[in-house]
Design an enzyme around this catalytic site. Structure first.
Site, PDB file in Angstrom:
ATOM      1  CB  CYS A   1      -0.798  -0.021   1.406  1.00  0.00           C
ATOM      2  SG  CYS A   1      -0.008   0.121   2.654  1.00  0.00           S
TER       3      CYS A   1
ATOM      4  CG  HIS B   1       3.500  -6.391  10.158  1.00  0.00           C
ATOM      5  ND1 HIS B   1       2.319  -5.838  10.503  1.00  0.00           N
ATOM      6  CD2 HIS B   1       4.130  -6.401  11.379  1.00  0.00           C
ATOM      7  CE1 HIS B   1       2.388  -5.279  11.678  1.00  0.00           C
ATOM      8  NE2 HIS B   1       3.425  -5.674  12.118  1.00  0.00           N
TER       9      HIS B   1
ATOM     10  CG  HIS C   1       0.906   0.241  10.907  1.00  0.00           C
ATOM     11  ND1 HIS C   1       0.894  -1.224  10.456  1.00  0.00           N
ATOM     12  CD2 HIS C   1       0.338   0.749   9.661  1.00  0.00           C
ATOM     13  CE1 HIS C   1       0.143  -1.640   9.445  1.00  0.00           C
ATOM     14  NE2 HIS C   1      -0.404  -0.126   9.092  1.00  0.00           N
TER      15      HIS C   1
ATOM     16  CB  CYS D   1       0.565   5.484   6.833  1.00  0.00           C
ATOM     17  SG  CYS D   1      -0.672   5.703   5.820  1.00  0.00           S
TER      18      CYS D   1
ATOM     19  CD  GLU E   1      -2.999   1.572  12.445  1.00  0.00           C
ATOM     20  OE1 GLU E   1      -2.846   0.585  11.741  1.00  0.00           O
ATOM     21  OE2 GLU E   1      -4.052   1.865  12.611  1.00  0.00           O
TER      22      GLU E   1
ATOM     23  CB  THR F   1      -5.574   1.795   9.378  1.00  0.00           C
ATOM     24  OG1 THR F   1      -4.256   1.115   9.778  1.00  0.00           O
ATOM     25  CG2 THR F   1      -5.329   3.187   9.970  1.00  0.00           C
TER      26      THR F   1
ATOM     27  CB  CYS G   1      -6.572   2.312   5.694  1.00  0.00           C
ATOM     28  SG  CYS G   1      -5.525   2.174   4.212  1.00  0.00           S
TER      29      CYS G   1
ATOM     30  CG  ASN H   1      -3.343  -5.942   4.744  1.00  0.00           C
ATOM     31  OD1 ASN H   1      -2.839  -6.753   3.680  1.00  0.00           O
ATOM     32  ND2 ASN H   1      -3.773  -4.693   4.608  1.00  0.00           N
TER      33      ASN H   1
ATOM     34  CB  SER I   1       3.687  -5.491   4.483  1.00  0.00           C
ATOM     35  OG  SER I   1       3.017  -6.574   5.124  1.00  0.00           O
TER      36      SER I   1
END
Ligand code: SF4
Length: 663
Positions: free
Chosen positions: A12, A40, A73, A95, A125, A161, A189, A219, A261
């Site tokens: 991202c 990560h 994060h 971010c 985060e 997020t 996000c 994620n 990531s």
């Protein structure tokens, strides 16, 4: 075997930013530390570590000479303050979406409000966000947490997020059911839901689903779980090697996606491996036609960008300062809010943007919406200039030598001499005024525009004049207004054009100065004598619209009547008497006095005002015979008659004497 690759796979923009920043610092030869792994993904972290990027668990472990790279994060306020107190250099790659949550938590807690972060309480985060809540923050991970977390009116509720929207909605519902007035901000996000939605759709069509990314990336894990729930043959692979022994059949439709990531390199490696398997199958099948290389195909699915290109993209995230737009490129694009022409954009809106930079130095595509608007406006201005069109402008400010006007949002300079047909004393009077302008000069490189109002006024005047000329016919009588007097005549405006009445055409009599006949501003009828379009001259006559004196003299001067006149000339045989300007009669010497005289001067002199009797009027011969003698006789007779018929006045009666009062 078919391959389907998710368009939103891999880094991202927040992660890409952090990795790019690490590369930059390494290129500068810095010693870099990160507070925990930068992203990560173990492969990326290992690769960075091999090049000297060291992950430490606390600010106190950072060697004094190192630069701390804050990961995407983010970290808590305490860590930043500790680094500052130790004088450690910091490169902040937090971010922007996460930074916004930090700012919300910081402001709310400073104002005394509680802060609830819905998310994994162990996730860096979440811990980072809580680190900005001044001890007022709590993480809510489960329904039980939502039921028991301390709340108060005004509690700020935000999200980690990357959590699923459904989890956020469910836990928010429980929090709300507790009857407090909460300040809920959905800070999920949007790149994550977009990626998840896309992956779910591909999983539905696929026999095998490959999710590429780090196992400790929440994620990636969520992406895997989501796809596995739809497609049972979903595999999570951290590297291309892990895809070696998968159960893949020639007839399989294979979908591939990657977590936020996952580096582009790993992703491409997996795609290439799948492509190779596909090619091997093709060879086995001995197909003669060349089949596409899927790695190349993947590259082809990505939009190619170049600076200046206009592309349409979908808004996937909005922060306080920027809007993140997916333009189908491997990296998302960022539009600064100051570069938006439609500031009320919403998530999922499709907007047209211009590529400013393919890589802004942090791996993001720099976009601008305003550039497009400016370019369109500039194109419109150039078109108006080339077509010599009239454009609207509004005076903005007076500057040295002229006025700055706003023309379609562009600043245009109008020199003072081109503001009006006449000299302009106060340029300020044009500020705020809307006006028609003609663009007379353009400098494309300097984006400079020069405009003229005078050119428009001149064109209008010329058009009016041409229209007026078209209506004029020699010999016609038209109405006009006297505009100007000169020694040789009067200029008369006859509806947009001026004609000249020469002094000789002002009256039937001799005229010394035009002002003897007409005055400025007077409305008069004039006859068009001659039109000379080439020389732009119009000859007019005023006298032609007035009756000639001799035409009416017969009706005006009846024989037997007595009128006043003035002796204007004396001849041996008589005196000429002016009855009115331009009309003289003659008194023969025999008619100059009651008795015989030797010469005319014995009776009258030039300049004398006299009473004369009209004896005869001959309009053909232009002669009027007059008599002073008969006028005197008639006057005398009239006086006698008046005396005779006058009623004598009664003598006034004497007033009686007042009686003496009695004693
Ligand atoms: Fe930023 Fe979203 Fe990437 Fe997290 S997932 S780093 S919030 S862009």
């Amino acid at each position: 075997m078919n391959l389907e690759i998710a368009p939103h796979a891999g880094f991202c923009f927040g992660v890409r930013r952090a990795v790019t920043e690490a590369e930059r610092l390494l290129a500068e030869g810095r010693t870099i530390c990160t507070l925990g792994p930068l992203i990560h993904n173990p492969q990326v972290v290992a690769s960075l570590e091999a090049r000297g990027v060291r992950a430490v668990s606390s600010p106190d472990e950072v060697p004094p000479e190192a630069t701390v790279l804050i990961r995407a994060h983010g970290v808590g306020r305490g860590a930043i303050e500790r680094l500052a107190s130790r004088g450690i250099a910091v490169a902040d790659a937090t971010c922007p979406f996460v930074k916004r949550i930090h700012a919300l938590a910081d402001a709310a807690s400073q104002a005394g409000a509680r802060v609830v972060v819905i998310g994994d309480r162990e996730h860096p985060e979440t811990r980072g966000i809580l680190g900005w809540a001044h001890g007022m923050g709590r993480a809510v991970e489960t329904e039980e947490d939502a039921r028991t977390v301390p709340l108060a009116d005004g509690t700020l509720v935000v999200a980690q997020t990357t959590i699923p929207q459904t989890l956020f909605d469910r836990l928010c519902g429980i929090l709300q059911s507790r009857g407090f007035n909460l300040d809920i901000k959905n800070t999920i996000c949007q790149t994550t839901p977009v990626r998840q939605k896309e992956a779910a759709e591909i999983a539905r069509r696929s026999d095998v689903m490959l999710v590429i990314g780090g196992r400790n990336s929440s994620n990636t894990r969520r992406l895997y779980e989501l796809c596995r729930a739809i497609c049972p043959r979903t595999y999570l692979a951290e590297t291309a090697d892990e895809t070696k022994n998968l159960d893949i059949r020639p007839s399989d439709h294979i979908g591939i996606t990657a977590g936020a990531s996952t580096p582009d390199g790993t992703f491409k490696e997996v795609v290439t491996r799948m492509s190779d398997i596909k090619n091997q199958e093709q060879e086995v099948l001995q197909e003669t036609t060349a089949e596409p290389d899927f790695a190349a195909e993947y590259e082809k699915t990505l939009v190619q960008l170049r600076p200046g290109q206009t592309v349409t993209g979908k808004v996937v995230q909005i922060t306080d300062d920027e809007v993140c737009v997916n333009v189908g490129y491997k990296a998302d694009g960022l539009v600064k809010k100051s570069d938006l022409s439609t500031p009320d954009v919403k998530i999922d809106d499709e907007i047209e943007v211009e590529v400013v930079k393919v890589n802004d130095g942090e791996g993001n595509v720099l976009l601008s919406q305003r550039n497009i608007v400016n370019r369109k406006v500039w194109d419109a201005i150039v078109a108006a200039y080339e077509a010599e069109e009239i454009v609207k402008g509004v005076g903005k400010e007076s500057v040295k030598g002229g006025l700055i006007a706003d023309v379609m949002g562009i600043r245009a300079f109008i020199p003072a001499s081109l503001l009006s047909l006449r000299y302009v004393e106060k340029i300020d009077e044009f500020v705020g005024q809307e006006m028609d302008l003609k663009i007379i000069e353009i400098d494309k490189s300097k984006k400079r525009v020069v405009a003229s109002r005078k050119a428009v006024l001149q064109a209008e005047e010329a058009a009016k004049k041409a229209e007026a000329w078209d209506k004029l016919v020699e010999g016609e009588v038209v109405k006009g207004v006297v505009r100007r007097l000169t020694s040789f005549g009067a200029f008369v405006d006859i509806g947009g054009v001026d004609g000249l009445v020469h002094v000789s055409d002002l009256a039937w009599k001799r005229v010394g100065q035009p002002s003897e006949v007409v005055s400025v501003g007077q409305e008069i009828d004039v006859k068009i004598i001659k039109l000379d379009r080439e020389r732009d001259r119009i000859s007019l006559s005023y006298k032609a619209t007035q009756p000639k004196l001799w035409d009416i003299a017969g009706e005006k001067y009846i024989p037997g009547t007595i009128v006043n006149g003035k002796v204007v000339r004396i001849m041996p045989y008589g005196a000429f008497v002016e009855l009115e300007p331009g009309l003289d009669g003659m008194v023969h010497i025999s008619q100059c006095a009651p008795t015989r005289i030797e010469k005319v001067e014995d009776a009258v002199n030039v300049g004398d005002e006299v009473r004369v009797k009209i004896l005869s009027v001959d309009t053909e011969a232009k002669r009027i015979s007059l008599s002073i003698r008969e006028a005197l006789a008639d006057d005398a007779l009239a006086n006698v008659e008046a005396d005779e018929f006058a009623i004598p006045e009664e003598p006034a009666a004497e007033a009686p004497a007042a009686e003496e009062p009695e004693a």
